[in-house]
Write a protein that holds these residues in place. Structure first.
Motif, PDB file in Angstrom:
ATOM      1  N   ARG A  13       0.831  -1.206   0.000  1.00  0.00           N
ATOM      2  CA  ARG A  13       0.000   0.000   0.000  1.00  0.00           C
ATOM      3  C   ARG A  13       0.867   1.258   0.000  1.00  0.00           C
ATOM      4  NH1 ARG A  13      -4.498   0.108   4.426  1.00  0.00           N
ATOM      5  NH2 ARG A  13      -2.683  -0.095   5.789  1.00  0.00           N
ATOM      6  N   ARG A  17       1.086   4.160  -2.909  1.00  0.00           N
ATOM      7  CA  ARG A  17       0.837   5.563  -2.562  1.00  0.00           C
ATOM      8  C   ARG A  17       2.000   6.441  -3.017  1.00  0.00           C
ATOM      9  NH1 ARG A  17      -1.439   7.680   3.187  1.00  0.00           N
ATOM     10  NH2 ARG A  17      -3.067   6.228   2.496  1.00  0.00           N
ATOM     11  N   GLU A  81      -5.775   3.016  -2.745  1.00  0.00           N
ATOM     12  CA  GLU A  81      -4.835   4.105  -3.004  1.00  0.00           C
ATOM     13  C   GLU A  81      -5.167   4.827  -4.314  1.00  0.00           C
ATOM     14  OE1 GLU A  81      -2.605   5.344  -0.931  1.00  0.00           O
ATOM     15  OE2 GLU A  81      -3.446   3.898   0.483  1.00  0.00           O
ATOM     16  N   GLY A 195     -11.083   4.747  -0.694  1.00  0.00           N
ATOM     17  CA  GLY A 195      -9.930   5.629  -0.773  1.00  0.00           C
ATOM     18  C   GLY A 195     -10.336   7.083  -0.859  1.00  0.00           C
TER      19      GLY A 195
END
Length: 319
Positions: A13, A17, A81, A195
């Motif tokens: 993750r 990002r 994300e 998200g």
């Protein structure tokens, strides 16, 4: 039993990002909006290929087929994300097409799909079915050839829509679409909504700390505190539902996750706009982009009405 993400999942993750922050930050987002206004297209082919090279679309393909070999829980984290960054394009359809449509896994092909909802944002309606990003896609999932479509005005400037007549080939594609793929599409769309919901919490809290009124930050006022707290609760409830559905794959839990994530994305964007006050209504603020995208996604793959019907059937079956 530990239900927290593993270190590998957290690293995944964080990596996604960082990739999106460096490649599709706010400047790129606003440039996409300007480009879409001029051309009606929002997919950056170079970025799409970079996502393919990073394994975004081949994340769940087995390693022996050239994929990453991960599962639905990891895909949900990655799509969360993408939703946070408001990354445009038919991400879900191209991900589902990996291993089915040539070039989808590598990001060299853009694949869209029929929006399976039935509300005003997408789905069935007079004259045919709505398809997002049709004019910039190489294929429609389930169809041998790219169909012609009539452009339809979209609430979201980065989600161009077209209406495709329901002919024999379209009917066959819809009839042959497996329920499992529809559930996966709904869950990944819920992850995108999640998200966005989490991002609008961040935007609201940051603005509440920076904006001053009567000599103090507006975040010190009880009404603003309550709005931000409610936003956080919605987002965290949706996060729990989305993560749980990713682990179980249960259709009823997927329906519940989509329902909660849609609500969190739409209502959080509205509350974020409220926290921003008059500034939130301006074109320069990004809040309206989250709200418009949330409206469109809420009508894709599974609408609130369809999710409620699925949950009702599950409850009745248990009686």
């Amino acid at each position: 039993m530990d239900f927290q993400p593993t270190q590998d999942q957290r690293d995944l993750r964080a990596g996604v990002r960082d990739l999106l922050a460096g490649r599709y930050g706010r400047e790129e987002l606003r440039a996409s909006v300007d480009a879409a206004d001029a051309s009606g297209r929002s997919v950056d082919r170079a970025l799409w290929r970079e996502l393919g090279e990073a394994g975004f679309f081949a994340l769940r393909l087995p390693e022996e087929e050239g994929g990453v070999g991960l599962g639905l829980p990891e895909a949900v984290l990655v799509f969360e994300e993408a939703g946070r960054a408001l990354l445009p394009g038919p991400l879900v359809a191209t991900h589902l097409a990996a291993g089915v449509v040539p070039g989808a896994a590598e990001g060299t092909a853009v694949v869209t799909a029929f929006d399976l909802g039935s509300g005003p944002g997408s789905g069935s309606g007079p004259g045919g079915l709505l398809v997002s990003h049709l004019g910039e896609s190489d294929a429609v999932l389930g169809l041998a050839e790219l169909p012609a479509g009539e452009p339809v005005r979209s609430a979201d400037p980065l989600t161009p829509l077209a209406r495709v007549p329901v002919g024999a080939s379209v009917q066959a594609a819809m009839a042959g679409d497996p329920d499992a793929r529809r559930d996966e599409g709904a869950l990944l769309t819920a992850a995108l909504q999640l998200g966005s919901a989490l991002r609008t919490v961040e935007l609201a809290v940051r603005y509440a700390k920076e904006r001053e009124q009567f000599g103090q930050p507006i975040g010190a006022f009880q009404a603003v505190k309550h709005l931000c707290a409610q936003m956080l609760v919605r987002a965290e409830v949706a996060r729990t539902a989305v993560y749980a559905a990713a682990v179980t794959g249960d259709p009823a839990e997927v329906a519940g996750a989509k329902l909660l994530a849609d609500e969190a994305a739409v209502r959080n964007a509205r509350d974020c706009l409220q926290v921003h006050g008059g500034m939130g209504f301006t074109w320069e603020a990004d809040v309206h982009l989250h709200l418009k995208r949330a409206w469109v996604r809420a009508e894709q793959w599974r609408t609130a009405a369809q999710a409620e019907e699925a949950l009702a059937e599950e409850l009745l079956a248990a009686v």
